[in-house]
Design an enzyme around this catalytic site. Structure first.
Site: not given
Ligand code: BG6
Length: 523
Positions: A211-212, A274
């Site tokens: 999950d950046h 996010h």
């Protein structure tokens, strides 16, 4: 196959690093990483070009890559090693956050290799295996393997199965890890299935679900703020916090991503991962150590405390909408339903707002309002924590007018930083009060450009540190929260989907989620 090895990949010998070194910043380069081969499935794809290869370059520039590093790109295109290197060079020159240094780039590209083929073809895995064995021999030691799945999601089980069947899921004397991009499943059931499929061939400790957002400096700073300061913890609970708003607004539309976005929508695309990660980090209990399982245990506990709504409750706690057509900045822009590749009667949401409760001792009764959308007024990701009003106002009525509850605003992007609003006396002979801001900005405090999220995450995967990656039980807990909303929205095939003006703050319908007297923060 002739193989060349990397020489100037490490930036340690680059004078440029010395010149740019910033004493305020603890560089990524300080931690050693074992010799590694990074194998990117989808090595010529959009993500690889825009994010992964530029991130690798920046790691090389910082001297953060292992001394012995090799990269193998895998895709269907008919390329040789040299053509792949040329493509990679163009992508890095175009998308890297810093202008590439020709010597570092040349050294890095020498370590790039290409294997052609489709991801379900056993022959491709045989060739990857041969290439890796040859590289091990060149380096005189078995390289760690990091397989990066930057493919369409339907290939995640296919590739992991092939890795298992070809024996590539293990390497004697070296570690094997697999990085899996989002989306991990498209609802709870599919995520559970995908976990089963992946874990049939890999151990959970080998799996790095990306999950950046967790790689963003400001998201990690959320933990620094909470757990490196004594100031906030005493008020971080239902006794002092009135409500929280989390916003992830974007000004762009869906661009050329209709084929993905039509099947996803804002809830799957941003909320399930996010935004709920931001919520988890904001509300979890302090972990005993900043260590993968300790941290993820705490996140899991708090995610499980977010009680998913019943089907009947969904309309009271979730709103969806789509951007309509309109003029922004003098340009007439199409509405979502007019975008190329989108069905004219599409019911996919480009905006989602939720009202969630965290049902535990610390947070019971505090509403968490989340909203995200495409083509809104501006790009901003922030968490706004509003404290309760002071219990008694001792000032004269003229002074009390400007007294507002304190707010702590954590801006994830852009203009990364933290703002605390305080009531202060307006200079003059009267006791008049208005809010002022106490601000910390990353740019001015550290005088440096933050690394891109992917730089940190790729390096962590190479180091085997899963702290900033999503665990199997966590990914299922995340889906469990949004699953009933997805189901309710899928079942409702007749009600109108609200349309909002492009460049606006979103649909007015989202106001109904807020308790009386509250407003969404201005975008
Ligand atoms: C991605 C979504 O995960 O995050 C995109 O798929 C979105 O739709 C992007 O635009 C936003 O990321 P960032 O880092 O620009 O906030």
């Amino acid at each position: 196959m002739p193989l060349s090895t990397s020489h100037a990949v490490s930036g340690e010998s680059q004078p440029r690093l010395e010149e740019t070194e910033n004493p305020l910043v603890e560089g990524l380069e300080r931690l050693p990483v074992r010799s590694t081969a990074l194998i990117i499935f989808g090595g010529t794809g959009d993500l690889a070009q825009r994010k992964l290869l530029p991130a690798i370059y920046n790691l090389a520039h910082e001297g953060a890559l292992p001394e012995q590093f090799e990269l193998i790109g895998i895709a269907r295109g008919d390329l040789g090693d040299e053509e792949y290197r040329e493509q990679a060079r163009e992508a890095i020159e175009r998308f890297s956050r810093r202008r590439p240094d020709p010597d570092v780039l040349k050294g890095l590209l020498a370590s790039f290799h290409y294997v052609r083929g489709s991801f379900d073809d056993e022959e491709v895995f045989r060739r990857i295996s041969e290439t890796l064995t040859a590289l091990d021999q060149v380096h005189g030691e078995p390289l760690n393997r990091v397989f990066y799945l930057s493919t369409a999601p339907e290939f995640y089980p296919v590739v992991t199965q092939q890795l298992g069947k070809s024996g590539l899921n293990q390497a004697p004397g070296a570690d094997v890890r697999v990085v899996i991009e989002k989306p991990f499943g498209y609802n709870l059931a599919s995520a559970v299935r995908l976990n089963d499929e992946v874990l049939e061939y890999l151990d959970e400790s080998q799996v790095f679900r990306i999950d950046h957002y967790l790689g963003k400096e400001t998201v990690q700073n959320l933990m620094a703020l909470r757990f490196a300061n004594a100031l906030f913890e005493p008020v971080w609970n239902r006794n002092y916090i009135d409500y929280v708003q989390i916003t992830a607004a974007e000004d762009i539309g869906i661009g050329g991503r209709a084929s993905y976005y039509e099947g996803a929508g804002a809830l799957r695309d941003l909320v399930q991962n996010h935004m709920l990660q931001l919520l988890a980090l904001l509300t979890m209990e302090p972990p005993i150590a900043f260590e993968a399982n300790r941290l993820r245990d705490e996140k899991l506990k708090v995610l499980e405390a977010i009680v998913p709504p019943s089907l009947e409750d969904v309309p009271k706690m979730a709103v969806r909408a789509q951007y309509g057509p309109g003029v922004v900045g003098g340009r007439l822009l199409p509405g979502y339903r007019e975008e190329k590749g989108v069905a004219p009667d599409s019911r996919t949401e480009t905006y989602a707002a939720l009202r969630l409760q965290v049902s535990n001792w610390r947070w019971a009764g505090v509403p968490f309002y989340l909203r995200t959308g495409k083509r809104l007024a501006r790009k901003v990701t922030e968490i706004a924590v509003t404290l309760k009003p002071v219990p008694h106002l001792a000032f004269q009525s003229t002074g009390s007018v400007g007294v507002q509850p304190n707010q702590i605003i954590l801006t994830v992007q852009p203009d990364e930083g933290v703002t605390v609003s305080l009531g202060a006396k307006i200079p003059g002979t009267k006791m008049r009060i208005r809010p002022v801001n106490m601000e910390f900005h990353y740019g001015t405090a550290f005088l440096s450009q933050s690394p891109e999220a992917y730089e940190r995450l790729i390096l962590d995967a190479m180091r085997g540190d899963a702290t900033l990656f999503t665990r199997n039980d966590e990914v299922e807990a995340l889906w469990a929260i949004v699953d009933p909303i997805l189901n309710a929205w899928a079942e409702d095939t007749s009600s109108e989907i609200p349309q909002y003006e492009p460049g606006s703050a979103g649909p007015v319908e989202a106001n109904a989620l807020l308790d009386e007297g509250r407003k969404w923060r201005r975008l």
